[in-house]
Design a protein around this motif. Structure first.
Motif, PDB file in Angstrom:
ATOM      1  N   UNK A 165      -2.723  35.890 -94.374  1.00 37.89           N
ATOM      2  CA  UNK A 165      -3.691  35.018 -95.021  1.00 37.89           C
ATOM      3  C   UNK A 165      -4.800  34.588 -94.076  1.00 37.89           C
ATOM      4  N   UNK A 166      -4.469  34.268 -92.857  1.00 36.63           N
ATOM      5  CA  UNK A 166      -5.471  33.791 -91.912  1.00 36.63           C
ATOM      6  C   UNK A 166      -5.711  32.300 -92.061  1.00 36.63           C
ATOM      7  N   UNK A 167      -6.445  31.760 -91.104  1.00 38.26           N
ATOM      8  CA  UNK A 167      -6.688  30.311 -91.110  1.00 38.26           C
ATOM      9  C   UNK A 167      -7.560  29.884 -92.276  1.00 38.26           C
ATOM     10  N   UNK A 226     -14.102  40.471-106.696  1.00 36.21           N
ATOM     11  CA  UNK A 226     -14.303  40.072-108.085  1.00 36.21           C
ATOM     12  C   UNK A 226     -12.965  39.769-108.765  1.00 36.21           C
ATOM     13  N   UNK A 227     -11.921  40.509-108.405  1.00 36.96           N
ATOM     14  CA  UNK A 227     -10.634  40.342-109.069  1.00 36.96           C
ATOM     15  C   UNK A 227      -9.800  39.220-108.472  1.00 36.96           C
ATOM     16  N   UNK A 248      -1.974  32.799-107.442  1.00 42.19           N
ATOM     17  CA  UNK A 248      -3.132  33.533-106.939  1.00 42.19           C
ATOM     18  C   UNK A 248      -3.005  34.988-107.351  1.00 42.19           C
ATOM     19  N   UNK A 249      -4.062  35.512-107.990  1.00 46.30           N
ATOM     20  CA  UNK A 249      -4.077  36.901-108.428  1.00 46.30           C
ATOM     21  C   UNK A 249      -5.130  37.657-107.628  1.00 46.30           C
ATOM     22  N   UNK A 250      -4.791  38.829-107.132  1.00 45.68           N
ATOM     23  CA  UNK A 250      -5.732  39.625-106.358  1.00 45.68           C
ATOM     24  C   UNK A 250      -5.460  39.513-104.871  1.00 45.68           C
ATOM     25  N   UNK A 251      -6.303  40.166-104.095  1.00 46.87           N
ATOM     26  CA  UNK A 251      -6.134  40.188-102.642  1.00 46.87           C
ATOM     27  C   UNK A 251      -6.619  38.887-102.021  1.00 46.87           C
ATOM     28  N   UNK A 252      -5.904  38.440-100.999  1.00 52.92           N
ATOM     29  CA  UNK A 252      -6.283  37.242-100.277  1.00 52.92           C
ATOM     30  C   UNK A 252      -6.721  37.645 -98.871  1.00 52.92           C
ATOM     31  N   UNK A 285     -12.452  36.986-100.035  1.00 51.88           N
ATOM     32  CA  UNK A 285     -12.082  36.569-101.387  1.00 51.88           C
ATOM     33  C   UNK A 285     -11.751  35.091-101.484  1.00 51.88           C
ATOM     34  N   UNK A 286     -11.686  34.395-100.343  1.00 53.83           N
ATOM     35  CA  UNK A 286     -11.258  32.995-100.369  1.00 53.83           C
ATOM     36  C   UNK A 286     -12.213  32.120-101.170  1.00 53.83           C
TER      37      UNK A 286
END
Length: 553
Positions: A478-480, A407-408, A441-445, A449-450
């Motif tokens: 981050x991942x692909x 959500x964040x 970008x704010x929050x976890x990636x 969350x993408x």
């Protein structure tokens, strides 16, 4: 004289006082918690003797008192309730051994950091539910009516109402008198250290003189004199205890982390929780051969140890030794303790454990997801065996983490505020044409969350001559999925004649950007790599973007 010997001699008087204080309090507590666990009180006394002394030598915290705690006791009851009474001791010792092996394993793999995934809301619901079970479980001993061993404790109240004729007023009077005396003695400075022991002595004398019909500890269990002979746990019982043993190991470790983090060492540092894990594990393994119940860190006993003036781990070693001395010399005297008196003390402990209105109010007010997780965990403690409730709590904690972080996760707009500083604003729904838009970008990636991040990127539809600078500082793992998302957005932006520039990109992401085609879609000259100076890459990207905006104009 060596410095270590000097320090030991200097701290010994304070440690003796603290050890004696916690021993006096620990004796009735250990017996009471053993009754909560549905086992012979002597096993509680053995545990507070050996586990406290051995744990003092092996754990990382100097003050942590390892013993049969209230929450562990309720959990043990849930495990042992279906077991025939004749098999309870053998099952108990195997449970202690398995819990120790799991705890030792957690310590060896340094799993201390994983306890952060159990949220405070879930822990509050779990502890409150366990405390209520302590109170409900002692209503039988308090009233003189024997509740069925296998009964669900939430049904204890209606069961008592149905059997009101079997309630003993004398037992209730003794239990309430014990509670009143504990509360009074706690307020008397010179009696606070014996506030749990003295009321039990008074109750025992009162029952012996006036109420001989009231049940005593000796009516439910024999307390032998002397210390126990070693036993070998029956490993044939282990397969059926693996799942509950893992749950109880987790419970003990989560409680220990909370204690260690709120009880600094003498030099102000926080003890190594992984050493606490390993130390507790080895303690339970050794004590399983000494007829002990599973032990863990006790919040109330540790707090009392500190308040009584303990300076080193010697205080816990002395405490265990003193309890062992009492058991060896006067163990059978414990059979004279009235059950309603012990029940009164346990009910008081349970009520005090539930007394956290401010914490509950904060969770309800400031965390909607935490509120429901707390309620769900509390309910699970009342309808499920307690050892499985911790699994419910862990799963809920992970769900809260995933939902909250998803959500964040979003994109925010950075508006220059002068002096190289920026003001955060919500990102626009659409890119403004002919202007520079700075985003971050704010929050976890991560993969979950993408989608939320991509939805919050301003749409380039209808925009002309727009330039977007997107800052990605700190986005390493981050991942692909992130690379493909950037490639899609870059193509959308470029399709309208606009430009996407990446700033603060970790150099380790370059191969991923190139391998997925994102670097080709964005353009290598539009990727600015992060430097050790925060914001340097962003300012460089902005300087490169400003001429592009003027060209479009």
């Amino acid at each position: 004289m060596p410095a270590g010997e000097t320090n030991w001699r200097r701290s010994l008087p304070a440690d003796l006082v603290a050890g004696a204080t916690t021993a006096l309090v620990g004796i009735p507590q250990a017996m009471g918690f053993a009754l909560v666990a549905g086992i012979n009180p002597i096993y509680g006394l053995y545990t507070v003797t050996f586990s406290t002394a051995i744990g003092a030598l092996l754990t990382g915290s100097s003050y942590l008192k390892v013993m049969l705690s209230n929450v562990l006791a309720v959990s043990i009851y849930s495990v042992l309730a279906p077991v025939p009474e004749a098999d309870v001791p053998a099952t108990l010792f195997v449970l202690t051994l398995l819990i120790g092996l799991f705890q030792l394993g957690f310590g060896l793999v340094k799993a201390g950091s994983l306890t952060r995934f159990v949220s405070n809301a879930v822990l509050t619901g779990f502890v409150t539910g366990a405390a209520l079970l302590i109170v409900l479980g002692q209503l039988g001993n308090l009233t003189g009516y024997e509740l069925p061993r296998e009964a669900i404790r939430i049904l204890a109240v209606p069961d008592l109402i149905l059997h009101a004729g079997e309630i003993q007023p004398q037992a209730i009077a003794v239990g309430l008198l014990t509670i009143a005396l504990v509360l009074v003695f706690r307020r008397v400075p010179h009696l606070s250290s014996v506030a749990l022991v003295l009321p039990i002595v008074i109750a025992a004398l009162l029952v012996g003189a006036v109420f001989p019909e009231i049940a005593l500890v000796g009516d439910v269990a024999a307390i032998p004199d002397g210390l126990p002979l070693p036993v070998i746990p029956d490993l044939a019982l282990a397969p059926g205890l693996l799942v509950p043993a893992l749950a109880l190991a987790i419970i003990g470790l989560v409680m220990t982390v909370g204690i260690t983090e709120t009880t600094p060492e003498p030099d102000g540092t926080i003890a190594d929780v992984n050493r606490d894990f390993s130390g507790q594990g080895i303690t339970n393994i050794l004590c399983s051969f000494l007829q002990c119940a599973p032990a863990g860190g006790s919040l109330s006993a540790t707090a009392l140890n500190v308040a009584a003036g303990a300076e080193t781990r010697m205080a816990n070693l002395i405490s265990g030794a003193l309890v062992g001395l009492v058991v060896a010399i006067a163990g059978p005297l414990a059979e004279l303790i009235p059950l309603p008196a012990l029940a009164g003390i346990l009910i008081l402990i349970g009520i005090e454990l539930m007394n956290r209105p401010h914490e509950i109010a904060c969770i309800c007010r400031y965390s909607r997801s935490g509120r429901w997780a707390m309620v769900a965990t509390f309910v699970s403690t009342q309808v499920l065996p307690l050892q499985y409730s911790i699994y419910v709590g862990v799963l809920l904690s992970l769900a809260i983490y995933l939902v909250t972080s998803t959500r964040e996760a979003t994109v925010v707009r950075l508006v220059p505020a002068g002096g190289g500083m920026f003001r955060e604003e919500p990102a626009p729904n659409r890119l403004p044409g002919g202007r520079l838009t700075i985003l971050s970008v704010s929050g976890n990636v991560y993969f979950a969350t993408l989608r939320a991040i991509e939805r919050s990127l301003p749409s380039p539809e209808g925009a002309e001559g727009a330039v977007v600078v997107l800052a990605l500082r700190g986005r390493v793992e981050a991942g692909t999925g992130l690379f493909r998302m950037l490639e899609r957005y870059a193509r959308q932006v470029e399709a309208g004649g606009n430009r996407l520039i990446l700033a603060e990109v970790d150099p380790r992401l370059l191969s991923g950007l190139e391998g997925t085609g994102a670097a080709a879609a964005i353009g290598h000259r539009n990727i600015f790599f992060a430097t050790p100076i925060v914001g340097e890459s962003l300012m460089e990207a902005i300087r490169a973007a400003e001429p592009l905006v003027r060209e479009k104009e």
